[in-house]
Each structure stands twice: as structure tokens, then as C-alpha cells.
Design a protein around this motif. Structure first.
Motif, PDB file in Angstrom:
ATOM      1  N   LYS A   1      48.614  49.173  31.577  1.00  0.00           N
ATOM      2  CA  LYS A   1      49.397  48.025  32.030  1.00  0.00           C
ATOM      3  C   LYS A   1      49.282  47.873  33.543  1.00  0.00           C
ATOM      4  O   LYS A   1      49.100  46.770  34.053  1.00  0.00           O
ATOM      5  N   TYR A   2      49.375  48.986  34.255  1.00  0.00           N
ATOM      6  CA  TYR A   2      49.268  48.917  35.717  1.00  0.00           C
ATOM      7  C   TYR A   2      47.864  48.464  36.120  1.00  0.00           C
ATOM      8  O   TYR A   2      47.721  47.587  36.985  1.00  0.00           O
TER       9      TYR A   2
ATOM     10  N   ASN B   1      45.623  46.694  34.521  1.00  0.00           N
ATOM     11  CA  ASN B   1      45.403  45.277  34.227  1.00  0.00           C
ATOM     12  C   ASN B   1      46.229  44.380  35.150  1.00  0.00           C
ATOM     13  O   ASN B   1      45.737  43.359  35.649  1.00  0.00           O
ATOM     14  N   THR B   2      47.491  44.771  35.382  1.00  0.00           N
ATOM     15  CA  THR B   2      48.363  43.974  36.248  1.00  0.00           C
ATOM     16  C   THR B   2      47.834  43.941  37.673  1.00  0.00           C
ATOM     17  O   THR B   2      47.818  42.885  38.321  1.00  0.00           O
ATOM     18  N   TYR B   3      47.381  45.088  38.163  1.00  0.00           N
ATOM     19  CA  TYR B   3      46.864  45.163  39.532  1.00  0.00           C
ATOM     20  C   TYR B   3      45.602  44.320  39.690  1.00  0.00           C
ATOM     21  O   TYR B   3      45.434  43.615  40.697  1.00  0.00           O
TER      22      TYR B   3
ATOM     23  N   GLU C   1      44.814  41.676  37.884  1.00  0.00           N
ATOM     24  CA  GLU C   1      45.245  40.276  37.811  1.00  0.00           C
ATOM     25  C   GLU C   1      45.892  39.843  39.127  1.00  0.00           C
ATOM     26  O   GLU C   1      45.672  38.719  39.599  1.00  0.00           O
ATOM     27  N   TYR C   2      46.690  40.718  39.705  1.00  0.00           N
ATOM     28  CA  TYR C   2      47.332  40.430  40.994  1.00  0.00           C
ATOM     29  C   TYR C   2      46.279  40.132  42.060  1.00  0.00           C
ATOM     30  O   TYR C   2      46.406  39.158  42.821  1.00  0.00           O
TER      31      TYR C   2
ATOM     32  N   GLU D   1      55.276  37.360  39.766  1.00  0.00           N
ATOM     33  CA  GLU D   1      55.422  37.978  38.444  1.00  0.00           C
ATOM     34  C   GLU D   1      54.680  39.320  38.371  1.00  0.00           C
ATOM     35  O   GLU D   1      55.215  40.316  37.873  1.00  0.00           O
ATOM     36  N   LYS D   2      53.466  39.338  38.893  1.00  0.00           N
ATOM     37  CA  LYS D   2      52.678  40.582  38.891  1.00  0.00           C
ATOM     38  C   LYS D   2      53.215  41.567  39.931  1.00  0.00           C
ATOM     39  O   LYS D   2      53.237  42.782  39.694  1.00  0.00           O
TER      40      LYS D   2
ATOM     41  N   ILE E   1      56.122  43.817  38.783  1.00  0.00           N
ATOM     42  CA  ILE E   1      55.688  44.934  37.929  1.00  0.00           C
ATOM     43  C   ILE E   1      55.105  46.055  38.779  1.00  0.00           C
ATOM     44  O   ILE E   1      55.417  47.238  38.586  1.00  0.00           O
TER      45      ILE E   1
END
Length: 369
Positions: A145-146, A148-150, A152-153, A187-188, A191
Motif C-alpha cells: 500500500k505504501y 503504490n501510494t508513494y 502515485e503521489y 489524499e495520498k 496516507i
């Protein structure tokens, strides 16, 4: 988790290497520039698909060769996986159990590692970007999750920075698109902030006691330093706070042509007895602080992933006295696999050597003693 076998072909100064590792301590001894560090680097590449040694990937392939392969077998409980990384023609291919893996997030987490190299002193000495890099590498291992989120950020951040430049030069450009990008970025960011805060809180549960066990005194902890004031990490409150910051600083960001606030500007400080180690720590204190940070990560992997990682420690004994060397070994000789390089075995208590595998490294050749 443990590595049972490693096979290297045309990697650095290794023409061909095929060895089995001990499930606990593995000591690689030899003079400098013989290949000890390169061997540790190969495990790092197998785990993370890249090295943390600021290496260009084309330099990984042995000079004069066009292809390099790194392969290992990893046991996690009763599951045995084969990992393979191939470098060829400026490309990198990843395989798990002979099946090619396209997405990095699907490959990482097959082999968990914690590493220490002498250059890791830069974690304390160098810029915030180095410390953020450490956070990102370790959290990416711990959480898809981290990762992918990073990723995307960073994509949103790049687009937002580019559009800020458009708005600055084009008076009729639509600000609504920037607002949409800002909302997505926030949003990102929420997280990332929360996962970094939780990670550092976990580190601080153990780093102080590990440091005291090795040194005998001193209160060591890590301070998380976001580049904004965060009064609450609760999702809605943090989102509202970030939205207000971006709104108030719109003109400032427009003039700079870049996003000035967010986790891409975070930092963390190593603090020993209320003093910043970057400013006031000796070389020895800084080295021990980074080693204790690495050791405290073991407990996070156990909690989050349900297994212990493989420890990769390069030249950890230099600058440490005999007492500290052996207290440090107490942490890496327990029920965990470690791969440690050193120039000699002097001052290491025999009880730590009794069950260890000892390998001699010379000119890219490895022989078990």
C-alpha cells in the motif's frame, strides 16, 4: 525468513558464484576490495531490485560482459521461492519461481532485508532527501500500500508542478484543474504521513533500549519532522489542514513553480539525550545510532510481516571497541539470518563463531573455512 542458496553470474567481480548459507550467522572475511561488499549488494538487489550504493545498473554487469544474473532460494516458514534478477541490454527482468514479474510491487516483499553499509552514516550526516529515501525503501518492503501510494503521489506531484508553471505563464489557464490535482495529492499525502509516523513510533519502541544495551547509557530516539505543522494525524483534520496550507500559499507556489508542502519535503532527526546527532554526535555515536536503528526494524518486520528479515551488515565492527562488538553480536546471533563482512575475526568471542558459517573472500572467489 532465510536465504538457502545464492547463484551469481557476471555480477561485479564475481564471474560465477554458487554457495549455500547458514540459517543464522554467516561471516565473510577478507581484505578490502576482494568482493565482500559486492556479495552483500547482490542480496540487496535480489530483495529490492536495485542497490542502495548509488550504483548505475550497467555497472552491476561484470566488465566486458553483456549479461548478469542473480538468483537465490528463499525459505519463509515452509514456503521455498526462487528469485531471479537478470540485467541485459539496459533492461532488468524479474522472476519468481521462473514466472516473470512485471510490477515492482508484486516482486518486492519476497525477500525482506535490513542492511548497513558504511555509507549509511549519510543517513545522519547528509540531506533530508537521503533520510526520506531510507523511509521509502523500508516502508515499501513492509507495505505494498505504501509503495503504490508513494508512486502515485510522485506522479501527481510531477503533474502538479508542471501545471503550476503553466498557470504562471498562461493567465487564461484553468485553476480548477490545479484544485483537482491538489485534492488528489492531499489524499495520498495523508496516507504517507500516517504510515511514516506509525513506522517511526514503532522504531522508537525499541531503538532506545538497544542503544543502552550496547553502549550502557544514553537516550536515543528518532524525531519525525514533516515540513508542515501537524496537530492531528486524524484523516479529516489532516486533509483540512493541508487544504488550508495550499490555499494560503497558492501565490507563493505559483512564483516558485513547484509544490512547497507535503511528505516529499519530510525529514527525521536522530536525537541522543536531547542533542541532535547530526550536529553534536561523534562518528562512533552516529554509527551506533544507525546500527541500532537498523536493529530496531527487526521488530517491525516481525509485527507487520510475521517473519524476521535477513540482516546484511558490512564492516560493522570498525570503530567499535571489543565490548561493543560482542554486545552488538548478541542481537545478530539469535534466531535470525545475518550476513556480516569483516577483515578479520579478532576480538569476536568464540561462542558467536561456534555455529557460524565462515567464508573467506579473495579476488571474487568465496571459500568456506
Amino acid at each position: 525468513m532465510e536465504i538457502t542458496k545464492i547463484n551469481l553470474v557476471n555480477f561485479r567481480n564475481y564471474n560465477k558464484l554458487d554457495i549455500s548459507l547458514n540459517k543464522t550467522m554467516n561471516l565473510f572475511i577478507g581484505n578490502n576490495a576482494q568482493g565482500k561488499t559486492n556479495f552483500l549488494e547482490s542480496i540487496l538487489v535480489l530483495a529490492l531490485t536495485k542497490s542502495s550504493r548509488n550504483t548505475f545498473e550497467e555497472q552491476i554487469i561484470q566488465f566486458g560482459k553483456v549479461k548478469s544474473s542473480l538468483k537465490c532460494k528463499v525459505r519463509n516458514d515452509k514456503l521455498l521461492n526462487e528469485l531471479l534478477v537478470i540485467f541485459e541490454n539496459n533492461t532488468k527482468k524479474l522472476f519468481v519461481n521462473k514466472s516473470q514479474i512485471k510490477r515492482l510491487s508484486d516482486y518486492i516483499s519476497n525477500l525482506y532485508v535490513i542492511s548497513f553499509f558504511p555509507d549509511d552514516l549519510e543517513i545522519i550526516k547528509s540531506s533530508p532527501s537521503v533520510r526520506r529515501g531510507v523511509l521509502n525503501i523500508q516502508l515499501s518492503q513492509l507495505s505494498k500500500k505504501y509503495l503504490n501510494t508513494y508512486n502515485e503521489y510522485n506522479k501527481i506531484l510531477k503533474t502538479r508542478n508542471e501545471y503550476l508553471k503553466v498557470l504562471f505563464t498562461n493567465s487564461i489557464a484553468d485553476k480548477k484543474y490545479l484544485d483537482i490535482l491538489t485534492e488528489k495529492l492531499i489524499e495520498k499525502a495523508v496516507i504517507i504521513y500516517n504510515m511514516r509516523k506509525e513506522y517511526i513510533d514503532f522504531i522508537n519502541e525499541n531503538i532506545g533500549s538497544i542503544y543502552k544495551d550496547i553502549v550502557g547509557s544514553g537516550d536515543l530516539y528518532i524525531e519525525y519532522v514533516p515540513n508542515i505543522i501537524i496537530d492531528s494525524y486524524e484523516e479529516d483534520i489532516l486533509k483540512s489542514n493541508l487544504l488550508s496550507i495550499f490555499s494560503k500559499n497558492y501565490r507563493k507556489e505559483l512564483n516558485y513553480g513547484m509544490t512547497l508542502f507535503g511528505p516529499h519535503r519530510d525529514d527525521m532527526n536522530f536525537v541522543l539525550t536531547k542533542r541532535d546527532l547530526k550536529q553534536y554526535g561523534s562518528q562512533g555515536q552516529q554509527k551506533l545510532a544507525v546500527i541500532c536503528y537498523k536493529l530496531s526494524e527487526i521488530f517491525i518486520f516481525e509485527r507487520v510481516c510475521g517473519t524476521k528479515p535477513v540482516l546484511l551488515f558490512d564492516d560493522i565492527f570498525s570503530e567499535l571497541d571489543i565490548e561493543k562488538r560482542n554486545k552488538l553480536l548478541k542481537f545478530v546471533s539469535q534466531d535470525i539470518q545475518s550476513v556480516i563482512t569483516t577483515t578479520d575475526l579478532k576480538s569476536i568471542q568464540k561462542k558467536y563463531l561456534k555455529d557460524a558459517y565462515i567464508f573467506e573472500v579473495k579476488d571474487g572467489n568465496v571459500t568456506r573455512k
